[in-house]
Design a protein around this motif. Structure first.
Motif, PDB file in Angstrom:
ATOM      1  N   SER A  12      37.954  46.167  38.328  1.00 43.45           N
ATOM      2  CA  SER A  12      36.495  46.047  38.251  1.00 43.45           C
ATOM      3  C   SER A  12      35.917  45.623  39.598  1.00 43.45           C
ATOM      4  O   SER A  12      34.871  46.127  40.026  1.00 43.45           O
ATOM      5  N   VAL A 111      29.872  51.435  32.088  1.00 44.83           N
ATOM      6  CA  VAL A 111      31.045  50.639  32.494  1.00 44.83           C
ATOM      7  C   VAL A 111      31.767  50.068  31.273  1.00 44.83           C
ATOM      8  O   VAL A 111      32.999  50.111  31.195  1.00 44.83           O
ATOM      9  N   ALA A 121      34.703  43.208  33.471  1.00 41.21           N
ATOM     10  CA  ALA A 121      33.690  44.001  34.170  1.00 41.21           C
ATOM     11  C   ALA A 121      32.662  43.100  34.864  1.00 41.21           C
ATOM     12  O   ALA A 121      32.349  43.292  36.046  1.00 41.21           O
TER      13      ALA A 121
ATOM     14  N   TYR B 103      37.328  51.495  37.658  1.00 46.77           N
ATOM     15  CA  TYR B 103      37.305  50.545  36.525  1.00 46.77           C
ATOM     16  C   TYR B 103      38.527  50.739  35.631  1.00 46.77           C
ATOM     17  O   TYR B 103      39.019  49.791  35.032  1.00 46.77           O
TER      18      TYR B 103
END
Lengths: 286, 303
Positions: A12, A111, A121, B103
């Motif tokens: 992240s 996300v 995150a 991510y």
């Protein structure tokens, strides 16, 4: 935090750093901060020094005093002087933009469906902001060092660098003050679910409300106790402790001791980060 | 094929006095394309958001890929495009995907793969803010496909696409389905759902009205016979389909509840009774017809 979460946090952070370094708005803020630091730390004082004693920027200071403030030895004072006023405000804008825009653009939603936990995150975003603030402080130090050495060389003065411990103390205090404001901005961005309100409220608070409260606090003891716990007072007092007391720079204070200011600033950093994560973990993204 | 990928049990979401989703219990099987239908404001997106953990249910539960919805171990295996694409406007399409890939800890090659799949490789260097709505939508689908997820949730993926783009998107979903990908497809475009989906769930006013295969929902085909004289034709066909199995639908036409394979027998029977047969057609109800019957909405609400 187990290994999997650390990996997610690392992923992240890497993702947030990629998008932050390609965001022109962030570089505009860095540019503004460096330009202001340079202007108020060196340019105005150097112009004052070169044009004599009796001018607006010199504020009655003698040429010798002005020159001393421009020398490498004074770097620890210079890099924290601008933090309580415009440095904190700009850092707050960074935090508010990073967190708040994610709601309007719908990027938090994207996300959160990519796999990382919300904690990872948001933690990654906070870590990226912190790295960015650290880099901003480093750039300030390098710029100030370069300019002060250049002035010393130009003016034929000996180049005496400050003690490493003084430099480290000043850098650390400066980083903490900027970090506090950036994370408070991030928290307000999360609470406001957008950048506009967060930036507006944050700037009014940091630049206006706290100063007004401190003014009222000098008249009312109860208010004074409250103002001593405010982030502006803590940041200003921490800068004041590094410089050795108020030096006429707006926002630099001696309202509380350096130790207490350090603890208060660190507490704000922790509380802002934890609160931002907790709120984002619990929030519906409708 | 019979493995449950999604199972919701009494899923409910209330916003103040408004009940957005009311005790929805639905199932999605592995490898199927599940169509999620409903008019605007029916509760489709809210249900999907609860499946993805973006919002918390007021009551009930959702299990996705065998685990409670919303956990990172689940969302890591889901790709989703929910209520429009959300990206950083200042980044290029490629950098947006690189960010999302980071991510997940995915390599850059994965970005190239999904860009090719949605036919955006040529415009990948352009800033997202300059994309057309259709390109933004395709980028959203590309982000959803990063990492080859076990479940793909696409909420109105053809929004903003031109007819060619819609056809491409349909072809993409079909190819994914053929590769065994489980897809939940929320769409207003009923012909699209009818064409692509194995099963559908119809939701209206927050309640799941029906969940079945598309074929079951549409029911069997019926025969339509135009013959004269109509009264004689009616009496004759009733001998084959029974009194309740024939209806006048106007223009000297009868609707007959008999299988399509009975058409030759019906024609022979009518001719044997000296009835003129002008036309025999097969009538099938479209998913759209069924949808409007179930939801009581007019076509303008969903088009």
């Amino acid at each position: 935090m187990n290994a999997l979460n650390l990996k997610a946090l690392g992923n992240s952070t890497a993702a947030e750093l990629l998008r932050l370094r390609k965001w022109s708005a962030i570089w505009v803020i860095v540019g503004a901060w460096l330009a202001l630091s340079l202007s108020f730390g060196y340019v105005f004082n150097y112009v004052a020094y070169k044009t004599g004693d009796d001018n607006f920027a010199g504020d009655g200071a003698g040429n010798a005093q002005l020159l001393a403030e421009l020398m490498p030895n004074a770097i620890p004072d210079v890099i924290v002087s601008g933090l309580p006023m415009f440095g904190g405000a700009l850092a707050m804008v960074v935090g508010a933009l990073v967190a708040g825009n994610g709601f309007g653009w719908g990027t938090w939603k994207t996300v959160f469906t990519q796999g990382p936990s919300r904690s990872a995150a948001v933690g990654g975003s906070l870590a990226a902001v912190s790295i960015f603030i650290f880099a901003m402080m480093t750039a300030t130090l390098v710029l100030c060092a370069g300019v002060s050495v250049a002035i010393a060389a130009t003016e034929g003065q000996s180049i005496t660098m400050p003690a490493l411990s003084d430099l480290a103390q000043s850098f650390g205090a400066g980083f903490l003050v900027l970090e506090m404001w950036a994370l408070l901005g991030f928290l307000v961005g999360v609470l406001a679910k957008g950048p506009a309100l967060a930036v507006g409220l944050g700037l009014v608070w940091s630049l206006v409300v706290e100063n007004l409260l401190r003014g009222v606090g000098s008249l009312l003891a109860g208010i004074e106790t409250v103002t001593e716990a405010l982030p502006g007072t803590a940041g200003g007092s921490l800068a004041g402790a590094i410089i050795g007391g108020p030096n006429g720079t707006p926002g630099v204070l001696d309202a509380i001791s350096g130790e207490r200011a350090l603890i208060t600033v660190a507490a704000y950093v922790l509380v802002a980060a934890i609160a931002a994560v907790v709120v984002m973990r619990r929030r519906d993204l409708a | 094929m019979n493995e449950l990928v999604v199972e919701t049990d009494g899923l409910t979401k209330r916003y103040g006095d408004r009940l957005a989703v009311d005790r929805v219990s639905m199932t999605v099987m592995r490898g199927e394309v599940y169509g999620f239908l409903g008019p605007n404001g029916a509760g489709k997106t809210t249900t999907l958001r609860m499946m993805l953990g973006l919002i918390r249910p007021t009551a009930g539960s959702a299990s996705v890929l065998g685990r409670p919805a919303g956990g990172p171990e689940v969302t890591a295996r889901i790709g989703a495009l929910i209520e429009g694409p959300g990206f950083y406007p200042y980044l290029s399409g490629r950098d947006n995907l690189r960010t999302m890939a980071r991510y997940q800890g995915l390599p850059a090659t994965e970005v190239d793969r999904v860009l090719e799949m949605v036919d955006l490789a040529d415009r990948a260097k352009d800033a997202f803010k300059g994309y057309s709505l259709g390109m933004k939508q395709r980028l959203g689908v590309a982000a959803a496909m990063l990492g080859s997820p076990d479940l793909l949730v696409l909420d109105e993926p053809t929004n903003g696409l031109d007819p060619a783009g819609m056809a491409d998107m349909r072809a993409l979903v079909v190819s994914l389905a053929e590769a065994g990908q489980t897809v939940i497809l929320s769409s207003h475009i009923l012909a699209e759902v009818q064409e692509i989906c194995d099963r559908v769930g119809v939701i209206n006013d927050g309640r799941l009205l029906r969940e079945s295969t598309v074929a079951e929902l549409r029911g069997g085909a019926t025969l339509r016979v135009r013959a004269t004289p109509e009264d004689a034709a009616l009496a004759a066909v009733m001998q084959l389909a029974g009194d309740e199995g024939v209806r006048r639908i106007g223009n000297e036409t009868l609707e007959v509840d008999l299988p399509v394979t009975a058409a030759p027998e019906v024609v022979r029977h009518l001719v044997a009774h000296s009835i003129d047969v002008h036309e025999v057609t097969v009538a099938e109800r479209s998913l759209e017809d069924v949808f409007f019957e179930m939801t009581g909405n007019n076509k303008e609400l969903v088009s």
